[in-house]
Design an enzyme around this catalytic site. Structure first.
Site, PDB file in Angstrom:
ATOM      1  N   ASP A 167       5.604  52.422  -7.945  1.00  0.00           N
ATOM      2  CA  ASP A 167       5.277  51.292  -7.082  1.00  0.00           C
ATOM      3  C   ASP A 167       6.406  50.269  -7.168  1.00  0.00           C
ATOM      4  O   ASP A 167       6.898  49.976  -8.258  1.00  0.00           O
ATOM      5  CB  ASP A 167       3.942  50.669  -7.506  1.00  0.00           C
TER       6      ASP A 167
ATOM      7  N   HIS B 167      -3.444  54.389  -6.199  1.00  0.00           N
ATOM      8  CA  HIS B 167      -2.681  53.732  -7.250  1.00  0.00           C
ATOM      9  C   HIS B 167      -3.118  54.308  -8.594  1.00  0.00           C
ATOM     10  O   HIS B 167      -4.314  54.332  -8.894  1.00  0.00           O
ATOM     11  CB  HIS B 167      -2.949  52.222  -7.246  1.00  0.00           C
TER      12      HIS B 167
ATOM     13  N   HIS C  52      -3.292  56.369   0.211  1.00  0.00           N
ATOM     14  CA  HIS C  52      -2.598  56.546  -1.062  1.00  0.00           C
ATOM     15  C   HIS C  52      -3.480  56.017  -2.176  1.00  0.00           C
ATOM     16  O   HIS C  52      -4.409  55.249  -1.940  1.00  0.00           O
ATOM     17  CB  HIS C  52      -1.230  55.851  -1.056  1.00  0.00           C
TER      18      HIS C  52
END
Length: 115
Positions: A31, A103, A101
């Protein structure tokens, strides 16, 4: 693939991303705005805008994604202390890129509720 999607562009190699894992179904990248010492985005190679756009047949890559998350956590050394896998769906939940998506966060104490 979507021509305007940043994740699709990373998957295709059109723009750089720090890829930590990839196979035929998913890509995992670091990230760019990490919220934990370990913060990776797990992205299916199939372009799907949100969780609400999942359809029959997506169970295969979705289940695989969770296996990949666990394997990354083990490889990076934070599996045993614990980790979190989060999916944001739509703007009010914090989704800012319209390609589903997840995390993967670890390496620090997580609070509850999350936000």
């Amino acid at each position: 693939m979507s021509t305007n999607c940043v994740f699709c562009k990373i998957i295709s190699g059109d723009i750089p991303g720090h890829i930590v894992y990839q196979d035929d179904l998913v890509v995992a990248i670091e990230d760019i705005n990490p919220q934990a010492p370990h913060h990776y985005l797990l992205v299916p190679k199939k372009h799907i805008a949100t969780t609400l756009d999942l359809s029959e047949g997506d169970e295969t890559w979705l289940g695989h994604l969770y296996l990949v998350a666990g394997n990354i956590a083990k490889e990076k050394g934070f599996a045993e202390e614990g980790f979190r896998v989060v999916n944001n769906c739509n703007a009010a939940a914090g989704q800012t890129v319209w390609h589903i998506h997840f995390h993967l966060l670890g390496g620090r104490e997580m609070s509850w509720p999350p936000g």
